[in-house]
Scaffold this motif. Structure first.
Motif, mmCIF file in Angstrom:
data_model
loop_
_atom_site.group_PDB
_atom_site.id
_atom_site.type_symbol
_atom_site.label_atom_id
_atom_site.label_comp_id
_atom_site.label_asym_id
_atom_site.label_seq_id
_atom_site.Cartn_x
_atom_site.Cartn_y
_atom_site.Cartn_z
ATOM 1 N N ASN A 14 6.408 2.516 8.710
ATOM 2 C CA ASN A 14 6.860 2.422 10.187
ATOM 3 C C ASN A 14 7.575 1.291 10.412
ATOM 4 O OD1 ASN A 14 5.753 4.875 10.419
ATOM 5 N ND2 ASN A 14 3.786 4.126 11.569
ATOM 6 N N ILE A 38 -7.145 3.418 12.376
ATOM 7 C CA ILE A 38 -6.062 4.279 12.186
ATOM 8 C C ILE A 38 -6.533 5.393 11.182
ATOM 9 C CG2 ILE A 38 -3.958 4.463 10.573
ATOM 10 C CD1 ILE A 38 -3.147 1.511 11.199
ATOM 11 N N ARG A 39 -6.196 6.516 11.725
ATOM 12 C CA ARG A 39 -6.672 7.666 11.247
ATOM 13 C C ARG A 39 -5.879 8.358 9.975
ATOM 14 N NH1 ARG A 39 -11.615 7.356 13.172
ATOM 15 N NH2 ARG A 39 -11.552 6.851 15.563
ATOM 16 N N SER A 40 -4.789 7.914 9.888
ATOM 17 C CA SER A 40 -4.073 8.348 8.810
ATOM 18 C C SER A 40 -4.228 7.653 7.549
ATOM 19 C CB SER A 40 -2.522 8.296 8.944
ATOM 20 O OG SER A 40 -1.631 8.208 7.984
ATOM 21 N N GLY A 41 -4.865 8.454 6.720
ATOM 22 C CA GLY A 41 -5.101 7.921 5.403
ATOM 23 C C GLY A 41 -3.990 7.067 4.467
ATOM 24 N N ALA A 42 -2.813 7.737 4.754
ATOM 25 C CA ALA A 42 -1.451 7.294 3.879
ATOM 26 C C ALA A 42 -1.160 5.915 4.438
ATOM 27 C CB ALA A 42 -0.533 8.047 4.244
ATOM 28 N N MET A 43 -1.412 5.772 5.978
ATOM 29 C CA MET A 43 -0.761 4.594 6.590
ATOM 30 C C MET A 43 -1.933 3.616 6.333
ATOM 31 S SD MET A 43 0.101 4.033 10.583
ATOM 32 C CE MET A 43 1.325 5.251 10.625
ATOM 33 N N ARG A 44 -3.183 3.993 6.390
ATOM 34 C CA ARG A 44 -4.490 2.628 5.827
ATOM 35 C C ARG A 44 -4.009 2.384 4.295
ATOM 36 N NH1 ARG A 44 -7.958 6.709 7.719
ATOM 37 N NH2 ARG A 44 -8.809 7.064 5.472
#
Length: 467
Positions: A14, A38-44
């Motif tokens: 992002n 943050i709910r997105s595992g990939a973003m975390r």
């Protein structure tokens, strides 16, 4: 395949985003807590990898909501972490005594956590009441908990004389052999009794973010050992100190009636190390943090390359100045002690700095500007700003300056002053963009040693901004 260290990624997907974070030290287990769940595992995972790449001391990353009504902690890999839970409670309560109920990843219900009257942080641990969740493996034990499973290995002789990497490899092989890698997180706690105390060497694998760490402290591993000790004793235990690799203890308490477990808790000191912001700008992640601890400054000056960076920047045009290491280190110690010192860093070290001090602490500057002593109390002076050449034109200088101004405002400052060379076109453009105005008729001739070895004088001008 697992990776022993986070992926070597230099960018978040992002663009142009920022994340505030705090680095905590619960029992030595340095933990970065990012503001906002943050709910997105990939973003975390992306944020996790960047922060672990920049902060070599940090072992885990969590994402938090610090609303005292509904606090929440989501670990980067979706696992449970007791030390991160304690740290979150400490932040929610701002270090003051109290108690909150926290929603934590890897756990179904909320957990009690808080700060004791003596300033220690505690957290309820997510255990199962059923003792069948503890299974024997020879003399060792496998302890299932919500969010993580721990292998309590009493055979510490098998790691004697091994390097840390060899111990990690041995632990990972054991995790695989016992099929513990099917859980969100699994650890091997090498546990040894030393006199009346117990000591652990924790190795923890987190599946989703694919990391394996020899942790400096482990709350869940401490609890797992506490459950085993209570079961062996046949009764409850209270505030049993388990010494961590940092040589600091974490205390564990377990309620046990001989049939089932009731409640488990860990407690111990927690320290706030760093507050900062992770910035993603044009696929280039870096952090800006305020340096307050002497040890952090010492590390930045040495390993972080701050001393050499300062000398390199001011050896360039338009200054061509020369400074000794001792002089530079003295500047930054004054900034840390008396004012605000911000550093911008990436995974390779320090790439920029900004500093401000109360105007009353630099009376020669105040006198040159014609500010009487009685009007200096709410004025601040931006004493330094610099960005490594290859990282300029990325708004890092602007970020350092605006964050410095915010820090000044938070301390009650009403006016900010600064000085720069009349020939520093780039700096003057930035300062005017941020609302600084030249102070008419006020200049200063500054003489200093140049890189040529010959003293030279140049003209500096003063600018000011009302907050």
């Amino acid at each position: 395949m697992y990776k022993e260290y986070p992926a070597n990624k230099e960018a978040l997907k992002n663009p142009d985003t920022s994340y505030s974070f705090t680095v905590m030290r619960p029992g030595g287990n340095d933990t970065a807590l990012v503001m906002g769940v943050i709910r997105s595992g990939a973003m975390r995972k992306e944020i996790n990898d960047v922060l672990l790449g920049i902060y070599k001391n940090v072992e885990q990353v969590g994402f938090v909501n610090l609303d005292p009504i509904s606090p929440e902690l989501m670990m980067a890999g979706g696992e449970f972490c007791g030390n991160a839970t304690r740290s979150t409670a400490w932040l929610v309560l701002d270090g003051h005594p109290g108690e909150v109920n926290i929603k934590v990843s890897g756990v179904k219900g909320k957990l009690r956590a808080g700060v004791t009257p003596n300033g220690e942080a505690f957290a309820q641990m997510p255990i199962y009441a059923d003792t069948s969740r503890i299974t024997k493996d020879g003399d060792n034990r496998i302890v299932e908990m919500e969010g993580i499973t721990q292998y309590i290995n009493f055979n510490t002789k098998e790691i004697e004389g091994l390097s840390l990497d060899e111990i990690k490899q041995k632990a990972m092989a054991l995790i695989r052999a016992k099929n513990l890698d099917r859980f969100p997180a699994a650890g091997v706690m090498y546990s040894k009794k030393e006199g009346s105390n117990w000591r652990i060497m924790p190795i923890v694998y987190v599946k989703e973010v694919d990391t394996l760490f020899a942790e400096t402290a482990c709350g869940s591993g401490t609890t797992a050992l506490g459950l085993v000790l209570a079961q062996q004793k046949g009764e409850s235990i209270k505030d049993v100190p388990i010494v961590q690799p940092t040589d600091l203890p974490i205390k564990v308490s377990v309620k046990f009636d001989g049939i089932s477990f009731g409640y488990a808790q860990i407690s111990g000191p927690v320290e706030k190390l760093v507050e900062g912001t992770l910035i993603q700008k044009e696929e280039f992640p870096y952090v800006v943090e305020q340096v307050t601890h002497p040890k952090d400054l010492e590390s930045a000056l040495g390993k972080g390359g701050l001393t050499s960076l300062y000398k390199d920047i001011f050896a360039e045009a338009p200054y061509f100045e020369s400074f000794t290491d001792a002089a530079v280190n003295g500047f930054f110690e004054d900034y840390r002690r008396d004012g605000i010192l911000l550093l911008a860093s990436n995974r390779d070290g320090v790439i920029g700095f900004g500093a401000a001090v109360p105007l009353k602490s630099v009376p020669d500057i105040a006198e040159k500007m014609g500010i009487p002593p009685e009007y200096r109390g709410n004025r601040w002076y931006i004493a330094d700003l610099g960005v490594k050449r290859e990282f300029r034109r990325r708004d890092i200088g602007k970020k350092l300056t605006t964050d410095t101004i915010r820090g000044i405002q938070a301390l009650g400052g009403k006016v900010v002053d600064l000085r720069t060379s009349v020939n520093n076109v780039i700096a003057l453009s930035l300062y005017r963009q941020l609302g600084f105005m030249p102070i008419p008729g006020v200049t200063q001739e500054v003489t200093g040693e140049r890189i040529s070895g010959v003293p030279k004088t140049d003209t500096r001008m003063f600018l000011s901004k009302n907050l």
